[in-house]
Design an enzyme around this catalytic site. Structure first.
Site, PDB file in Angstrom:
ATOM      1  N   THR A   1       0.861  -1.113   0.077  1.00 18.60           N
ATOM      2  CA  THR A   1       0.016   0.020  -0.020  1.00 18.60           C
ATOM      3  C   THR A   1       0.807   1.055  -0.077  1.00 18.60           C
ATOM      4  OG1 THR A   1      -1.774  -1.154   1.208  1.00 18.60           O
ATOM      5  CG2 THR A   1      -1.841   1.108   1.332  1.00 18.60           C
TER       6      THR A   1
ATOM      7  N   ARG B   1      -7.819  -9.242   3.644  1.00 24.48           N
ATOM      8  CA  ARG B   1      -8.045  -9.087   4.954  1.00 24.48           C
ATOM      9  C   ARG B   1      -7.478 -10.196   5.810  1.00 24.48           C
ATOM     10  NH1 ARG B   1     -14.327  -9.610   4.271  1.00 24.48           N
ATOM     11  NH2 ARG B   1     -13.463 -11.154   2.734  1.00 24.48           N
TER      12      ARG B   1
ATOM     13  N   CYS C   1      -3.318  -1.590   8.924  1.00 23.15           N
ATOM     14  CA  CYS C   1      -3.892  -0.733   7.596  1.00 23.15           C
ATOM     15  C   CYS C   1      -4.595   0.409   8.145  1.00 23.15           C
ATOM     16  CB  CYS C   1      -4.568  -1.791   6.845  1.00 23.15           C
ATOM     17  SG  CYS C   1      -3.733  -3.031   5.925  1.00 23.15           S
TER      18      CYS C   1
END
Ligand SMILES: NC(=O)c1ccc[n+]([C@@H]2O[C@H](COP(=O)([O-])OP(=O)(O)OC[C@H]3O[C@@H](n4cnc5c(N)ncnc54)[C@H](O)[C@@H]3O)[C@@H](O)[C@H]2O)c1
Length: 429
Positions: free
Chosen positions: A117, A145, A255
């Site tokens: 990310t 996830r 996250c």
């Protein structure tokens, strides 16, 4: 193909590619992790992934190694970490370093896709690093996830591929698309910065929903009512829905908190006021503090009180304690002088590393013995399914504070527990 970084994303990605029939080298720089991978195991708790990895490792489809091969690769996938630094910015140093290591392979014809990310605004900068061919560099954020990483890799909600170069190499784009796309998932091809913004904004939106549910829960508590039916009523609006509307004492993990701060920083750096992301971070910190205060009030002051803490992972089905609200809660209760006994089905070892003063016990019984209260801090289903009747005589007083609304209120109350659930003000009398 090479997958660089054997974390949650890297191992799941390597398994996904190997299951499609690709030969994958899994590159990991941590010697301890590499040894575990070499023995056919994975270095963390993730349901289903150990068996899937072992199967591909056993037939030689996944080969763990310490370095990115310089030649002979069609595709390099980067899945290294992008942690937040002290200033609130997302640190892309690991990605930059891995990209430099991948440069010889890219120069010899490989395409490269970044699944880590990235903070918005960084992809184009990475494309200008020496030896990197921007036309063969792509950003494809991963949406898996933890807890369901394998299922999410096999059936992604969507595949978003962003090209770094203005004129992406069509063969490289086709290769990346074939490797990542699945027939049933929507495929979106766009610019790299757009792809990064999809990922960042998706996470901030999820954090926003959680924060909203937590804020409504606080109001319900104060009104002396239960937030459960309230959120149920709200969620039936098809424009709103029920997902990510389950109240707790705060969200965490590697996250969401990072992505909220990252969006804030990205906007502020550009002179844009980021009203929502700033408020989400503040509210989340406050919701965590408030639950600690509620515990202190319930036991009549923390000092010297024996408290059992059930759960340390940031959510169920993982051993990850990064930015875990349960860990913050543990630190707060310890700072208040509580005599804490913590338990977690999987995260105990990681928790000890982060909080060496924390007493982590290996059974729920040990945690509950002589406790003034038990706090449910992570929504592990095993805690809901405990034999609460058999546990009650172990406690000094049968008081449960459920920060995750996990337990069945009627069931534990019928056994004689006093239950205080987060978001339920009717418990407070
Ligand atoms: N964990 C998640 O649920 C999740 C979901 C979606 C996206 N992401 C993103 O994916 C990225 C990876 O996340 P993660 O949780 O899997 O990370 P992680 O921290 O669990 O694993 C990263 C691994 O990369 C290794 N590494 C770092 N630099 C390396 C290098 N140059 N060569 C070889 N190995 C190297 C580290 O030793 C570590 O084992 C992050 O950017 C994260 O934000 C994570």
């Amino acid at each position: 193909m090479a997958v660089v970084g054997a974390g949650y994303v890297g191992i799941a990605t390597a398994v996904g590619l190997a299951e499609q029939g690709h030969d994958v080298v899994l590159v990991e720089r941590d010697g301890g992790r590499l040894a575990v991978l070499g023995a056919g195991r994975i270095p963390f708790h993730e349901p289903g992934l150990p068996a899937a990895y072992a199967a591909q490792h056993a037939i030689g489809r996944i080969v763990p190694t310490a370095e990115i091969p310089k030649v002979g690769l069609d595709l390099v996938v980067l899945a290294v970490g992008t942690p937040i630094d002290d200033t609130g910015s997302t640190d892309i140093a690991y990605v930059a370093h891995a990209l430099d290591q991948a440069a010889p392979a890219i120069a010899s014809g490989a395409a490269c896709v970044i699944r880590s990310t990235l903070p918005v605004g960084s992809a184009m900068r990475l494309g200008t690093r020496p030896g990197v061919v921007a036309e063969r560099l792509f950003v494809a954020p991963e949406f898996l996830r933890q807890g369901s990483a394998l299922a999410d890799i096999r059936h992604p909600s969507r595949v978003v591929i962003g090209s770094v170069g203005d004129q992406p190499d069509p063969d490289a784009l086709a290769l990346v698309t074939r490797a990542l796309a699945s027939t049933e998932s929507p495929l979106l091809v766009m610019r790299a910065e757009e792809a990064s913004l999809v990922k960042n904004a998706s996470n901030v939106f999820l954090a926003l929903r959680l924060t909203f549910a937590n804020e409504v829960a606080g109001l319900a508590e104060d009104l002396g009512v239960d937030v459960g039916p309230v959120l149920e009523g709200i969620g039936h609006d098809p424009r709103i829905g029920h997902a990510y509307m389950r109240p707790s004492y705060g969200f965490g993990g590697s996250c969401l908190p990072k992505e909220v701060r990252s969006m804030s920083t990205a906007g502020l750096e550009r002179g844009l006021p980021m009203y929502l992301s700033g408020a989400i971070s503040e509210a989340n910190a406050d919701h965590q503090r408030r639950f600690a205060r509620r515990i202190a009030e319930a036991v009549g002051g923390l000092a010297g009180k024996r408290i059992a803490l059930l759960g340390l992972a940031f959510k169920a089905d993982t051993d990850d304690v990064r930015s875990s609200p349960a860990m913050r809660l543990a630190a707060r209760l310890l700072a208040g002088g509580a005599d804490l006994r913590a338990h977690d089905p999987a995260a105990g070892m990681n928790a000890r590393r982060v909080l060496p003063d924390l007493v982590v016990v290996s059974t729920v019984e040990e945690a509950l013995r002589d406790a003034d209260a038990v706090v449910v801090a992570t929504e592990w289903p095993v805690y809901r399914d405990l034999d609460w009747a058999a546990l009650k005589p172990l406690m000094k007083q049968p008081l449960i504070l459920d920060g995750r609304r996990l337990l069945m209120p009627a069931q534990v109350r019928s056994i004689g527990y006093q239950l205080e659930r987060l978001g339920d003000g009717s418990d407070l009398g």
